[in-house]
Design an enzyme around this catalytic site. Structure first.
Site, PDB file in Angstrom:
ATOM      1  N   GLY A   1      42.309   9.788  91.703  1.00  0.00           N
ATOM      2  CA  GLY A   1      43.383   8.920  92.167  1.00  0.00           C
ATOM      3  C   GLY A   1      44.307   9.640  93.126  1.00  0.00           C
ATOM      4  O   GLY A   1      44.851  10.687  92.797  1.00  0.00           O
TER       5      GLY A   1
ATOM      6  N   GLY B   1      47.180   8.349  94.464  1.00  0.00           N
ATOM      7  CA  GLY B   1      48.469   7.639  94.558  1.00  0.00           C
ATOM      8  C   GLY B   1      49.602   8.651  94.404  1.00  0.00           C
ATOM      9  O   GLY B   1      49.442   9.841  94.695  1.00  0.00           O
ATOM     10  N   PHE B   2      50.746   8.184  93.951  1.00  0.00           N
ATOM     11  CA  PHE B   2      51.908   9.065  93.829  1.00  0.00           C
ATOM     12  C   PHE B   2      51.637  10.239  92.891  1.00  0.00           C
ATOM     13  O   PHE B   2      51.998  11.375  93.177  1.00  0.00           O
ATOM     14  CB  PHE B   2      53.125   8.285  93.325  1.00  0.00           C
ATOM     15  CG  PHE B   2      53.733   7.407  94.367  1.00  0.00           C
ATOM     16  CD1 PHE B   2      54.538   7.940  95.356  1.00  0.00           C
ATOM     17  CD2 PHE B   2      53.499   6.044  94.375  1.00  0.00           C
ATOM     18  CE1 PHE B   2      55.108   7.140  96.331  1.00  0.00           C
ATOM     19  CE2 PHE B   2      54.061   5.225  95.345  1.00  0.00           C
ATOM     20  CZ  PHE B   2      54.868   5.774  96.321  1.00  0.00           C
TER      21      PHE B   2
ATOM     22  N   GLU C   1      61.944  -9.275  95.635  1.00  0.00           N
ATOM     23  CA  GLU C   1      61.800  -8.879  97.037  1.00  0.00           C
ATOM     24  C   GLU C   1      60.984  -9.909  97.826  1.00  0.00           C
ATOM     25  O   GLU C   1      61.338 -10.257  98.952  1.00  0.00           O
ATOM     26  CB  GLU C   1      61.168  -7.479  97.109  1.00  0.00           C
ATOM     27  CG  GLU C   1      62.197  -6.410  96.732  1.00  0.00           C
ATOM     28  CD  GLU C   1      61.623  -5.033  96.393  1.00  0.00           C
ATOM     29  OE1 GLU C   1      62.428  -4.124  96.166  1.00  0.00           O
ATOM     30  OE2 GLU C   1      60.390  -4.874  96.351  1.00  0.00           O
TER      31      GLU C   1
HETATM   32  C1  FAD Z   1      54.466  -4.234  95.086  1.00  0.00           C
HETATM   33  C2  FAD Z   1      54.948  -3.029  94.332  1.00  0.00           C
HETATM   34  C3  FAD Z   1      56.256  -2.617  94.492  1.00  0.00           C
HETATM   35  C4  FAD Z   1      56.708  -1.485  93.807  1.00  0.00           C
HETATM   36  N1  FAD Z   1      58.006  -1.097  93.998  1.00  0.00           N
HETATM   37  C5  FAD Z   1      58.439   0.040  93.390  1.00  0.00           C
HETATM   38  C6  FAD Z   1      59.756   0.512  93.637  1.00  0.00           C
HETATM   39  O1  FAD Z   1      60.526  -0.089  94.392  1.00  0.00           O
HETATM   40  N2  FAD Z   1      60.151   1.676  93.030  1.00  0.00           N
HETATM   41  C7  FAD Z   1      59.298   2.361  92.200  1.00  0.00           C
HETATM   42  O2  FAD Z   1      59.681   3.416  91.684  1.00  0.00           O
HETATM   43  N3  FAD Z   1      58.059   1.918  91.938  1.00  0.00           N
HETATM   44  C8  FAD Z   1      57.601   0.787  92.515  1.00  0.00           C
HETATM   45  N4  FAD Z   1      56.331   0.341  92.267  1.00  0.00           N
HETATM   46  C9  FAD Z   1      55.495   1.064  91.285  1.00  0.00           C
HETATM   47  C10 FAD Z   1      54.864   2.303  91.890  1.00  0.00           C
HETATM   48  O3  FAD Z   1      54.286   2.022  93.132  1.00  0.00           O
HETATM   49  C11 FAD Z   1      53.845   2.830  90.884  1.00  0.00           C
HETATM   50  O4  FAD Z   1      54.511   3.149  89.707  1.00  0.00           O
HETATM   51  C12 FAD Z   1      53.123   4.054  91.434  1.00  0.00           C
HETATM   52  O5  FAD Z   1      52.376   3.716  92.576  1.00  0.00           O
HETATM   53  C13 FAD Z   1      52.198   4.652  90.367  1.00  0.00           C
HETATM   54  O6  FAD Z   1      51.583   5.769  90.907  1.00  0.00           O
HETATM   55  P1  FAD Z   1      50.122   6.214  90.397  1.00  0.00           P
HETATM   56  O7  FAD Z   1      49.794   7.447  91.141  1.00  0.00           O
HETATM   57  O8  FAD Z   1      50.103   6.228  88.922  1.00  0.00           O
HETATM   58  O9  FAD Z   1      49.177   5.012  90.831  1.00  0.00           O
HETATM   59  P2  FAD Z   1      48.866   4.446  92.273  1.00  0.00           P
HETATM   60  O10 FAD Z   1      49.931   4.777  93.237  1.00  0.00           O
HETATM   61  O11 FAD Z   1      48.552   3.001  92.046  1.00  0.00           O
HETATM   62  O12 FAD Z   1      47.564   5.215  92.720  1.00  0.00           O
HETATM   63  C14 FAD Z   1      46.352   5.091  92.035  1.00  0.00           C
HETATM   64  C15 FAD Z   1      45.240   5.550  92.941  1.00  0.00           C
HETATM   65  O13 FAD Z   1      44.042   5.619  92.181  1.00  0.00           O
HETATM   66  C16 FAD Z   1      42.982   5.058  92.920  1.00  0.00           C
HETATM   67  N5  FAD Z   1      41.983   4.589  91.960  1.00  0.00           N
HETATM   68  C17 FAD Z   1      42.086   3.588  91.064  1.00  0.00           C
HETATM   69  N6  FAD Z   1      40.984   3.499  90.319  1.00  0.00           N
HETATM   70  C18 FAD Z   1      40.155   4.458  90.758  1.00  0.00           C
HETATM   71  C19 FAD Z   1      38.850   4.874  90.388  1.00  0.00           C
HETATM   72  N7  FAD Z   1      38.177   4.276  89.400  1.00  0.00           N
HETATM   73  N8  FAD Z   1      38.288   5.898  91.060  1.00  0.00           N
HETATM   74  C20 FAD Z   1      38.948   6.516  92.070  1.00  0.00           C
HETATM   75  N9  FAD Z   1      40.190   6.172  92.447  1.00  0.00           N
HETATM   76  C21 FAD Z   1      40.783   5.165  91.800  1.00  0.00           C
HETATM   77  C22 FAD Z   1      43.624   3.975  93.742  1.00  0.00           C
HETATM   78  O14 FAD Z   1      42.851   3.662  94.882  1.00  0.00           O
HETATM   79  C23 FAD Z   1      44.975   4.590  94.087  1.00  0.00           C
HETATM   80  O15 FAD Z   1      44.936   5.303  95.302  1.00  0.00           O
HETATM   81  C24 FAD Z   1      55.839  -0.778  92.945  1.00  0.00           C
HETATM   82  C25 FAD Z   1      54.518  -1.208  92.789  1.00  0.00           C
HETATM   83  C26 FAD Z   1      54.074  -2.312  93.475  1.00  0.00           C
HETATM   84  C27 FAD Z   1      52.658  -2.770  93.311  1.00  0.00           C
END
Ligand code: FAD
Length: 415
Positions: A7, A9-10, A167
């Protein structure tokens, strides 16, 4: 040591950066997409304020300066914890440590068939589809002279009163007031109806009462009706039923809930009500000391706060923490326990208003929006030049002069 991060993401990106160019460490980051997405600004792509490339950057380029990190675009399919390997749709990869950072997806609470009529907002593809639907609704309203049909096309229902729903509703309110009134000659903006539906008693439930009430007032000024304690019971391609009331519209947007992905099903982990994997204090899965879970995928309970919310700062802090803990262990030190540092929360309402809550500090209106803007630009790292984005974005956002009001077809086809 080979550390695999699933992953980008963040959580995943921050874990990778903390491991970048570290001695004796080899990192492989896999993601099913080639880009890291700044989800907090997704609604602006959906509302034609920004283009996709302004909020997404190739994972490969974000990590290119780290010699020890390899990026692979591939999907995590399964984990074989006995052999320390993951199965991907490309090949099996062996790890010494595994960091799961796969995030979450939209859930319809058992009504997954609603998805085609009420898209969620988690990916660029969904955002551009919402943009297509909203802009097409305006075009359809422009084409007809029948007020009833105009009303149908200009009715928007947003399900979910969290920050994303607020939003979206605020942005549609602004769009119908300014864009529709200015650029469309036949569609009557007065026929626009925007309903924000929330099943709970309040929208923005995590904010203080004062800010919640301010948000409702600001939304109402933009023409948004806020329906709380209202549950959606059915959605089809021409209507949405809320309680006993059926509203005729094809414009339903879903911002009501997320559910964690299931990358570790075969580990049979304990999960919470959002499907998130319950983790130990060091973010490892109980019984699997070398598998860590971070971000939206992790269910972590912290004293005085409770279960941590699925937010970007939580994911970023957990990603960095997890990487540093692994480095500690590799260097013969004991692991530490994670503790989240709450940096507050914020939400925008329309183009120039926001609410911000940091501890006892509560701000609203334009000043809060400026803080929101600066913080989002600050964290929009790696996306071209921040200063350029700041100027460009502020101008187009406030002036409505530019924007990404393009209607793109769902699929490519020859004319
Ligand atoms: C519309 C929206 C608005 C938001 N606004 C805010 C805000 O204003 N403030 C705030 O703090 N938070 C906000 N959030 C929440 C925030 O974006 C999430 O908490 C954050 O992105 C979580 O980070 P993460 O790394 O856990 O997951 P993600 O950022 O979702 O990253 C997960 C990654 O894993 C990858 N992935 C998934 N499954 C697989 C797999 N099986 N194999 C390989 N790769 C995979 C995906 O492609 C992605 O790149 C918002 C979310 C959304 C959807």
């Amino acid at each position: 040591m080979h550390i695999v991060i699933a992953g980008g993401g963040f959580a995943g990106i921050n874990a990778a950066k903390a491991l970048g160019n570290k001695k004796d460490v080899k990192v492989t980051l896999i993601d099913k997409k080639n880009h890291h997405l700044f989800q907090p600004l997704l609604y602006q792509v959906a509302m034609a304020g920004l283009s996709p490339a302004e909020i997404a950057a190739p994972i490969r380029s974000l990590l290119s300066k780290y010699r020890n990190i390899r990026v692979l675009q591939t999907k995590l399919m399964d984990i074989n914890q006995d052999e320390n390997t993951i199965k991907t749709d490309f090949k099996d990869i062996t790890y010494d440590y595994l960091i799961l950072a796969c995030g979450a997806k939209t859930t319809y609470f058992g009504n997954e068939n609603w998805e085609c009529n009420a898209p969620g907002l988690k990916t660029i593809e969904q955002a551009t589809e919402i943009r297509r639907r909203v802009l097409t609704a305006f075009e359809d309203a422009e084409r007809t002279d029948d007020p009833e049909m105009q009303k149908f096309h200009l009715t928007f229902v947003i399900v979910g009163g969290g920050p994303t729903g607020v939003e979206l509703a605020g942005a549609i309110g602004e769009m119908s007031r300014f864009t529709l009134a200015k650029d469309f000659k036949n569609a009557n903006p007065k026929l626009t109806r925007i309903i924000l539906v929330e099943a709970g008693k309040n929208i923005l439930n995590d904010f203080s009462r004062k800010l919640r009430e301010r948000a409702v007032r600001d939304l109402e000024k933009l023409g948004v009706q806020v329906w709380t304690s209202s549950k959606v019971t059915d959605i089809d391609d021409k209507s949405v039923t809320i309680g006993n009331e059926k509203i005729q519209t094809a414009n339903v947007l879903w911002a009501a809930g997320i559910k964690a992905f299931e990358p570790a099903k075969n580990l049979n982990p304990k999960t919470d009500y959002m499907g998130r994997i319950v983790v130990e204090k060091d973010l490892s899965i109980p019984g699997h000391k070398n598998i860590f879970v971070t971000g939206d995928l992790a269910s972590f309970e912290q004293e005085n706060i409770g279960l941590l919310p699925p937010l970007a700062p939580v994911a970023m802090q957990q990603g960095t923490f997890c990487a540093k803990n692994i480095l500690r262990e590799i260097n013969g030190k004991e692991r530490l326990g994670f503790a989240y540092k709450d940096k507050g929360k914020m939400a925008t309402i329309g183009r120039s208003k926001a609410i911000v809550e940091v501890g006892k500090l509560k701000l609203s209106g334009f000043f809060a929006w400026l803080i929101w803007l600066v913080i989002h630009i600050y964290y929009l790292s790696g996306f071209k030049n921040k200063f350029f984005v700041f100027l460009n974005w502020s101008w187009s956002y406030l002036s409505f002069k530019k924007g990404a009001r393009l209607i793109l077809s769902k699929k490519w086809k020859s004319d």
